[in-house]
Every structure is written in C-alpha cells, then in structure tokens.
Design a protein around this motif. Structure first.
Motif, PDB file in Angstrom:
ATOM      1  N   GLY A  43      86.551 -79.940  32.920  1.00 47.92           N
ATOM      2  CA  GLY A  43      85.441 -79.115  32.486  1.00 47.92           C
ATOM      3  C   GLY A  43      85.928 -77.788  31.947  1.00 47.92           C
ATOM      4  N   ARG A  69      87.812 -90.168  34.494  1.00 48.44           N
ATOM      5  CA  ARG A  69      88.575 -90.988  33.553  1.00 48.44           C
ATOM      6  C   ARG A  69      89.934 -91.285  34.162  1.00 48.44           C
ATOM      7  N   ARG A  75      88.663 -85.507  36.538  1.00 51.95           N
ATOM      8  CA  ARG A  75      87.542 -84.934  35.797  1.00 51.95           C
ATOM      9  C   ARG A  75      87.993 -83.623  35.168  1.00 51.95           C
ATOM     10  N   SER A  90      83.360 -83.534  33.434  1.00 52.75           N
ATOM     11  CA  SER A  90      83.188 -84.804  32.746  1.00 52.75           C
ATOM     12  C   SER A  90      83.124 -85.944  33.754  1.00 52.75           C
TER      13      SER A  90
END
Length: 289
Positions: free
Chosen positions: A21, A7, A19, A4
C-alpha cells in the motif's frame, strides 16, 4: 492508503504472500504481523499513515496465505527473518524501515540483527526485546510468583500433537478466545473472519504451533545478546492493557537501543486492530518518508 489483496512471490526460500500500500516510490516500510494473524492486520493502520511511505506487509511462513512448511526448524525466528529478507531481495528493496508486532516484532529484531545496515528504523509493538535480558528476567520472576495462568496457551501449543488434534474444526472458537475475548474493544469482524479463513488452511494448527515449539531454541540464542545495542533509531508502542506482555518487559529497554522512544496506547495485545488510528499517529511521528 489501503493495502492491496494478497499476492504471491517466489523466493529462494519458498513462496510467500504479501500486501502492499501507499506510494510505490515512497520509503519502504516492512510491517510484520504476529500470531495468530496475517498481513491483513496492518490494513486499518495503513489507512491513517502519512504520504511518502510504501507499505510492504508479508505473510510469515505457516500463517496467512504463505506456504505451510513441515519441520519446526523453519519457524525459528532467525529463519523466519531470512524469509522476510528473501522477500525484500525478490522485490529489489535494499533499505527499509521495520514495524513488527508480537512474533513479527521478534522477526523484525532478528532481521535487524542479521543485516543492520539495511534497517533504517525499527518499531516494535507488544513483544519482548530479545537483548533485554534484565527486563525479560524480571518478567519471568513475576510470572513465577503469580502462577502464570495467562500463558497456558503457550504450553498447549508446545505439546506434541495436541493443537493438530484439537484446533481443526474449532477455528472460530479457538481464535475467538484470543481475539474477541481479550480486547477492550470489539475485534473487527472482517479481520476475525479473515484469520479464521487462513487458520482453516490445512496444516495451520501444526505450523502455527511451531512458533512456540521453537521458543526454547530461540531463547538460547537471545541469552547471548546481553551486550548488543540496536544502532538504528527505535520506537516501542505499548498496548498497556495487555495481560501477556507485561509492563516489566519495558524495564531497562533504554539500555538496549542507541536511541529509543516508548509510547503507550490504551489497548490490549492486538493494539493495531483495537486502536489503529492511535498506532498510526505514533508511526507518523517516527517513520521517515
């Protein structure tokens, strides 16, 4: 599997980016980047990982998009390990497998040293094993005999004020020297541009230099670990064209783990970006879904 966008997450130790995944309900695998990279480096590998894994890739303090904290003491590897543990706590993750490259491999070892009961398996890529005093000493002796010219950048980073004065405005040239010139394969342009972007964040020359300025303090601690044996299963993936992490680092590695496998990849230091599919293949044969 893909990661991703980064964040942010607030923890008791500060604000960090990460991140994710894979399978949200899968077995957590914490993947920790090294210098001068970010969590972005695991995206090519994650594309080839088997189902059943939840990849969590944090940005270490002072790199990526995580907070830039002044004060060298924050960058001792023992403290960086506590940062990542704080991220796991904030995410509600109790047990996990670890994968770490370069300084991230040292941080992974510090995490396994601090809370071994939480670490199910540990994978290290192209960095010293901190309790391998015999092998590490053999590297030191070889480097002394050869002059150690390849380690010039570490002395540069440790010099007070020099990185702060010389890197800003020259991030492309600085990172290009390490990432583009030192690899057997062309370095992925998208990853390179991402690292240049994060190195242009104000304060990064200072915070990234602190990874090296704390090395002597770290080494004093590691000198007390000669009798330590890692209890969790281990895997060492070695990019065998590395000019800094020499083959002698693997000498006596079997004495440092209760169980260890060693696998080689035809790559330089940044093997997860040079040969992501080969690295993922070794991970798939070791990590438990």
């Amino acid at each position: 599997m893909s990661l991703s966008p980064a964040r942010s997450i607030d923890t008791e130790r500060g604000r960090f980016t990460w991140r994710e995944g894979g399978d949200p309900a899968g077995t957590p695998v914490v993947m920790i980047h090294g210098w001068p990279e970010s969590s972005w480096c695991w995206a090519p590998v994650s594309d080839h990982l088997k189902p059943g894994l939840r990849v969590i890739a944090p940005d270490l303090r002072g790199l990526g998009d995580s907070e830039r904290t002044e004060g060298a003491e924050h960058y001792r590897k023992q403290n960086l390990a506590q940062d990542v543990i704080a991220v796991m706590d904030a995410l509600g993750i109790e047990h996990f497998q670890l994968v770490g490259h370069d300084w991230g491999g040292v941080v992974a070892q510090e995490m396994a040293l601090a809370e071994p009961e939480r670490v199910q398996r540990m994978v290290i890529l192209n960095i010293a094993i901190i309790n391998n005093l015999r092998g590490n000493q053999e590297v030191i002796e070889k480097v002394r005999g050869s002059g150690g010219a390849q380690y010039w950048y570490q002395h540069f980073m440790q010099t007070k004020g020099l990185p702060e004065a010389m890197i800003p405005g020259a991030e492309t040239e600085w990172l290009g020297y390490f990432l583009k010139l030192a690899n057997r394969e062309p370095f992925p342009e998208e990853a390179f541009n991402e690292y240049v972007r994060t190195f242009r964040i104000p304060g990064t020359p200072h915070t990234s230099a602190n990874y090296y300025r704390t090395f002597h303090d770290d080494a004093k601690r590691w000198a007390t670990l000669a009798d330590h044996v890692w209890p969790m299963p281990g895997l060492y993936i070695y990019g065998n064209q590395d000019h800094v992490i020499l083959p002698e680092y693997l000498n006596h590695i079997e004495e440092c783990f209760k169980s260890i496998r060693v696998r080689e990849v035809e790559a330089g230091h940044f093997l997860q970006e040079e040969q992501p599919e080969a690295v993922a293949e070794h991970l798939n044969g070791f990590l438990a879904p």
